[in-house]
Design a protein around this motif. Structure first.
Motif, mmCIF file in Angstrom:
data_model
loop_
_atom_site.group_PDB
_atom_site.id
_atom_site.type_symbol
_atom_site.label_atom_id
_atom_site.label_comp_id
_atom_site.label_asym_id
_atom_site.label_seq_id
_atom_site.Cartn_x
_atom_site.Cartn_y
_atom_site.Cartn_z
ATOM 1 N N UNK A 8 -3.612 3.353 3.608
ATOM 2 C CA UNK A 8 -3.582 1.716 4.516
ATOM 3 C C UNK A 8 -5.235 2.367 4.793
ATOM 4 N N UNK A 9 -5.980 3.902 5.031
ATOM 5 C CA UNK A 9 -7.026 3.903 5.208
ATOM 6 C C UNK A 9 -7.820 3.323 3.947
ATOM 7 N N UNK A 10 -7.413 4.286 2.194
ATOM 8 C CA UNK A 10 -7.830 4.135 1.746
ATOM 9 C C UNK A 10 -8.059 2.534 0.985
ATOM 10 N N UNK A 11 -6.675 1.706 1.035
ATOM 11 C CA UNK A 11 -6.128 0.276 0.849
ATOM 12 C C UNK A 11 -7.562 -0.345 1.167
ATOM 13 N N UNK A 12 -7.521 -0.349 2.547
ATOM 14 C CA UNK A 12 -8.583 -0.800 3.520
ATOM 15 C C UNK A 12 -10.094 -0.547 2.782
ATOM 16 N N UNK A 13 -10.676 0.405 2.668
ATOM 17 C CA UNK A 13 -11.736 0.622 1.559
ATOM 18 C C UNK A 13 -11.537 -0.268 -0.103
ATOM 19 N N UNK A 14 -10.697 0.526 -0.554
ATOM 20 C CA UNK A 14 -10.415 -0.546 -2.020
ATOM 21 C C UNK A 14 -10.365 -1.841 -1.897
ATOM 22 N N UNK A 15 -9.089 -2.254 -1.572
ATOM 23 C CA UNK A 15 -8.967 -3.625 -1.750
ATOM 24 C C UNK A 15 -9.452 -4.422 -0.302
ATOM 25 N N UNK A 16 -10.434 -4.687 0.327
ATOM 26 C CA UNK A 16 -10.358 -4.840 1.826
ATOM 27 C C UNK A 16 -9.619 -6.552 1.867
ATOM 28 N N UNK A 20 -6.655 -6.886 4.964
ATOM 29 C CA UNK A 20 -6.434 -8.155 5.548
ATOM 30 C C UNK A 20 -5.596 -9.085 5.495
ATOM 31 N N UNK A 21 -5.004 -9.534 4.626
ATOM 32 C CA UNK A 21 -4.406 -10.579 4.329
ATOM 33 C C UNK A 21 -3.075 -9.704 4.492
ATOM 34 N N UNK A 22 -3.209 -8.468 4.468
ATOM 35 C CA UNK A 22 -1.462 -7.882 5.040
ATOM 36 C C UNK A 22 -1.415 -7.627 6.740
ATOM 37 N N UNK A 23 -2.713 -7.075 7.218
ATOM 38 C CA UNK A 23 -2.634 -7.481 8.490
ATOM 39 C C UNK A 23 -2.144 -8.568 8.986
ATOM 40 N N UNK A 24 -2.737 -9.785 9.308
ATOM 41 C CA UNK A 24 -2.502 -11.083 9.506
ATOM 42 C C UNK A 24 -1.078 -11.093 8.759
ATOM 43 N N UNK A 25 -0.626 -11.075 7.614
ATOM 44 C CA UNK A 25 0.587 -11.338 7.427
ATOM 45 C C UNK A 25 2.503 -10.476 8.493
ATOM 46 N N UNK A 26 1.596 -9.460 8.449
ATOM 47 C CA UNK A 26 3.025 -8.940 9.041
ATOM 48 C C UNK A 26 3.160 -8.804 10.606
ATOM 49 N N UNK A 27 1.534 -9.866 11.180
ATOM 50 C CA UNK A 27 2.140 -9.648 12.299
ATOM 51 C C UNK A 27 2.632 -10.934 12.474
ATOM 52 N N UNK A 28 2.366 -11.773 12.209
ATOM 53 C CA UNK A 28 2.666 -13.697 11.668
ATOM 54 C C UNK A 28 4.241 -13.862 11.261
#
Length: 192
Positions: A8-16, A20-28
């Motif tokens: 998750x840390x690598x994905x945040x830096x490599x594909x921001x 962010x889309x995943x962080x918003x979509x999963x809770x939705x």
């Protein structure tokens, strides 16, 4: 679990943007699933309430009918002891008016019956009561026979095996009177 957090840390830096889309979509998605479950349980609760109301209406109508017989016990033999209609016109009309109320109750029962959850109620008992009502009352049979086009298929199906002159509705259950039904001889509906 440590690998997942590191990914998750690598994905945040490599594909921001994707992160962010995943962080918003999963809770939705989780909120949507919880909302759907909530609506489902609300629907079940509503179904129970509607079922209870429908049964309450049927029971209340039966109570009103019973109240009529308590207030006018002289009418009971016409509905419980196969007593034929009297010759006195006023008495005859009162008894036929009660028969109309009785038939409306039965017709309403059948219109509600398909909407009830019978796992909570005794359907066999109700059906036996209605069959018995026709078996015990020539007046009910007569009243239904002369006005049968006004009632639904279910009440006519039950009564057709018991009452002379009551016929089943035309094939397809259109409920519309046919020429044969409207030209029916009144003699078929006379008391036995």
């Amino acid at each position: 679990m440590a690998r997942f957090i590191d990914a998750l840390r690598r994905a945040r830096l490599e594909k921001p943007i994707e992160f962010v889309t995943m962080i918003v979509t999963v809770p939705g998605l989780v909120i949507g699933l919880v909302g759907a479950a909530f609506v489902y349980f609300q629907f079940l609760d509503l179904r129970k309430n509607l079922d209870s109301q429908a049964y309450g209406i049927i029971s209340q109508e039966l109570g009103e009918l019973n109240r009529l017989f308590v207030e006018h016990p002289e009418m009971r033999p016409y509905f419980y002891a196969r007593e034929p209609l009297p010759d006195d016109e006023l008495k005859r009309n009162r008894i036929l008016a009660v028969a109309d109320v009785y038939l409306d109750f039965i017709d309403n029962y059948y219109s509600q019956a398909s909407h009830l959850d019978w796992s909570h109620y005794n359907r066999g008992g109700w059906d036996a009561f209605i069959r018995g009502s026709f078996e015990r009352s020539w007046v009910l049979c007569y009243a239904l026979c002369k006005d049968q086009d006004e009632f639904g298929d279910a009440i006519r199906d039950v009564a057709s095996g018991i009452c002379k002159g009551v016929t089943r509705s035309p094939a397809g259950g259109t409920g519309k009177p046919t020429k044969q039904m409207t030209d029916r001889s009144e003699a078929r509906c006379r008391q036995p």
